[in-house]
Design a protein around this motif. Sequence first.
Motif, PDB file in Angstrom:
ATOM      1  N   MET A   1       0.817  -1.193   0.000  1.00 27.17           N
ATOM      2  CA  MET A   1       0.000   0.000   0.000  1.00 27.17           C
ATOM      3  C   MET A   1       0.859   1.255   0.000  1.00 27.17           C
ATOM      4  O   MET A   1       0.457   2.270  -0.513  1.00 27.17           O
ATOM      5  CB  MET A   1      -0.918  -0.037   1.213  1.00 27.17           C
ATOM      6  CG  MET A   1      -2.134   0.796   1.044  1.00 27.17           C
ATOM      7  SD  MET A   1      -3.133   0.244  -0.332  1.00 27.17           S
ATOM      8  CE  MET A   1      -4.705   0.692   0.238  1.00 27.17           C
ATOM      9  N   MET A   2       2.055   1.205   0.534  1.00 26.14           N
ATOM     10  CA  MET A   2       2.915   2.381   0.588  1.00 26.14           C
ATOM     11  C   MET A   2       3.323   2.827  -0.813  1.00 26.14           C
ATOM     12  O   MET A   2       3.426   4.025  -1.064  1.00 26.14           O
ATOM     13  CB  MET A   2       4.139   2.108   1.454  1.00 26.14           C
ATOM     14  CG  MET A   2       3.799   1.954   2.924  1.00 26.14           C
ATOM     15  SD  MET A   2       5.216   1.520   3.923  1.00 26.14           S
ATOM     16  CE  MET A   2       6.215   2.973   3.742  1.00 26.14           C
ATOM     17  N   ASP A   3       3.552   1.891  -1.722  1.00 26.99           N
ATOM     18  CA  ASP A   3       3.919   2.248  -3.088  1.00 26.99           C
ATOM     19  C   ASP A   3       2.797   3.034  -3.756  1.00 26.99           C
ATOM     20  O   ASP A   3       3.038   4.013  -4.449  1.00 26.99           O
ATOM     21  CB  ASP A   3       4.233   1.008  -3.917  1.00 26.99           C
ATOM     22  CG  ASP A   3       5.515   0.332  -3.476  1.00 26.99           C
ATOM     23  OD1 ASP A   3       6.370   1.004  -2.874  1.00 26.99           O
ATOM     24  OD2 ASP A   3       5.657  -0.868  -3.750  1.00 26.99           O
ATOM     25  N   LEU A   4       1.574   2.617  -3.557  1.00 25.90           N
ATOM     26  CA  LEU A   4       0.422   3.282  -4.141  1.00 25.90           C
ATOM     27  C   LEU A   4       0.302   4.712  -3.613  1.00 25.90           C
ATOM     28  O   LEU A   4       0.033   5.642  -4.374  1.00 25.90           O
ATOM     29  CB  LEU A   4      -0.847   2.492  -3.846  1.00 25.90           C
ATOM     30  CG  LEU A   4      -2.125   2.974  -4.504  1.00 25.90           C
ATOM     31  CD1 LEU A   4      -1.954   3.034  -6.020  1.00 25.90           C
ATOM     32  CD2 LEU A   4      -3.266   2.048  -4.149  1.00 25.90           C
ATOM     33  N   GLU A   5       0.515   4.920  -2.344  1.00 20.74           N
ATOM     34  CA  GLU A   5       0.470   6.263  -1.756  1.00 20.74           C
ATOM     35  C   GLU A   5       1.549   7.155  -2.362  1.00 20.74           C
ATOM     36  O   GLU A   5       1.313   8.334  -2.608  1.00 20.74           O
ATOM     37  CB  GLU A   5       0.642   6.197  -0.243  1.00 20.74           C
ATOM     38  CG  GLU A   5      -0.575   5.715   0.481  1.00 20.74           C
ATOM     39  CD  GLU A   5      -1.763   6.648   0.282  1.00 20.74           C
ATOM     40  OE1 GLU A   5      -1.606   7.881   0.379  1.00 20.74           O
ATOM     41  OE2 GLU A   5      -2.858   6.126   0.014  1.00 20.74           O
ATOM     42  N   TYR A   7       2.764   7.102  -5.415  1.00 17.90           N
ATOM     43  CA  TYR A   7       2.336   7.534  -6.743  1.00 17.90           C
ATOM     44  C   TYR A   7       1.153   8.504  -6.689  1.00 17.90           C
ATOM     45  O   TYR A   7       1.042   9.386  -7.522  1.00 17.90           O
ATOM     46  CB  TYR A   7       2.002   6.329  -7.622  1.00 17.90           C
ATOM     47  CG  TYR A   7       3.247   5.582  -8.017  1.00 17.90           C
ATOM     48  CD1 TYR A   7       4.160   6.142  -8.902  1.00 17.90           C
ATOM     49  CD2 TYR A   7       3.536   4.333  -7.489  1.00 17.90           C
ATOM     50  CE1 TYR A   7       5.326   5.479  -9.253  1.00 17.90           C
ATOM     51  CE2 TYR A   7       4.689   3.658  -7.836  1.00 17.90           C
ATOM     52  CZ  TYR A   7       5.580   4.239  -8.718  1.00 17.90           C
ATOM     53  OH  TYR A   7       6.729   3.587  -9.059  1.00 17.90           O
ATOM     54  N   ARG A   8       0.298   8.351  -5.722  1.00 17.58           N
ATOM     55  CA  ARG A   8      -0.833   9.281  -5.571  1.00 17.58           C
ATOM     56  C   ARG A   8      -0.360  10.671  -5.153  1.00 17.58           C
ATOM     57  O   ARG A   8      -1.019  11.662  -5.446  1.00 17.58           O
ATOM     58  CB  ARG A   8      -1.821   8.758  -4.540  1.00 17.58           C
ATOM     59  CG  ARG A   8      -2.643   7.619  -5.044  1.00 17.58           C
ATOM     60  CD  ARG A   8      -3.673   7.221  -4.026  1.00 17.58           C
ATOM     61  NE  ARG A   8      -4.455   6.106  -4.527  1.00 17.58           N
ATOM     62  CZ  ARG A   8      -5.135   5.280  -3.760  1.00 17.58           C
ATOM     63  NH1 ARG A   8      -5.144   5.440  -2.458  1.00 17.58           N
ATOM     64  NH2 ARG A   8      -5.816   4.293  -4.303  1.00 17.58           N
ATOM     65  N   ASN A   9       0.764  10.760  -4.472  1.00 12.31           N
ATOM     66  CA  ASN A   9       1.248  12.038  -3.956  1.00 12.31           C
ATOM     67  C   ASN A   9       2.205  12.763  -4.900  1.00 12.31           C
ATOM     68  O   ASN A   9       2.672  13.848  -4.570  1.00 12.31           O
ATOM     69  CB  ASN A   9       1.924  11.829  -2.601  1.00 12.31           C
ATOM     70  CG  ASN A   9       0.910  11.442  -1.544  1.00 12.31           C
ATOM     71  OD1 ASN A   9      -0.218  11.912  -1.555  1.00 12.31           O
ATOM     72  ND2 ASN A   9       1.306  10.575  -0.637  1.00 12.31           N
ATOM     73  N   ILE A  10       2.493  12.198  -6.050  1.00 13.58           N
ATOM     74  CA  ILE A  10       3.353  12.876  -7.019  1.00 13.58           C
ATOM     75  C   ILE A  10       2.585  14.078  -7.572  1.00 13.58           C
ATOM     76  O   ILE A  10       1.448  13.944  -8.006  1.00 13.58           O
ATOM     77  CB  ILE A  10       3.755  11.930  -8.171  1.00 13.58           C
ATOM     78  CG1 ILE A  10       4.655  10.822  -7.633  1.00 13.58           C
ATOM     79  CG2 ILE A  10       4.469  12.697  -9.282  1.00 13.58           C
ATOM     80  CD1 ILE A  10       5.009   9.769  -8.664  1.00 13.58           C
ATOM     81  N   PRO A  11       3.187  15.263  -7.554  1.00 18.13           N
ATOM     82  CA  PRO A  11       2.466  16.441  -8.049  1.00 18.13           C
ATOM     83  C   PRO A  11       2.215  16.367  -9.549  1.00 18.13           C
ATOM     84  O   PRO A  11       2.975  15.736 -10.291  1.00 18.13           O
ATOM     85  CB  PRO A  11       3.401  17.605  -7.714  1.00 18.13           C
ATOM     86  CG  PRO A  11       4.735  17.003  -7.505  1.00 18.13           C
ATOM     87  CD  PRO A  11       4.522  15.587  -7.082  1.00 18.13           C
TER      88      PRO A  11
END
Length: 42
Positions: A1-5, A7-11
């Motif tokens: 789940m950390m990997d997904l977070e 990528y979601r936080n990349i501006p």
Amino acid sequence: MMDLEFYRNIPKKECSQCGCEIQEQHESYLYECERCMGIHEE
């Protein structure tokens, strides 16, 4: 789940000319939006 977070936080990528958000494909290396490159007239 950390990997997904990660990528979601990349501006979002912004145009280097006008600052608009660039709608890009997954392997895009563009730094200007289509309007600034003259591809679309708006």
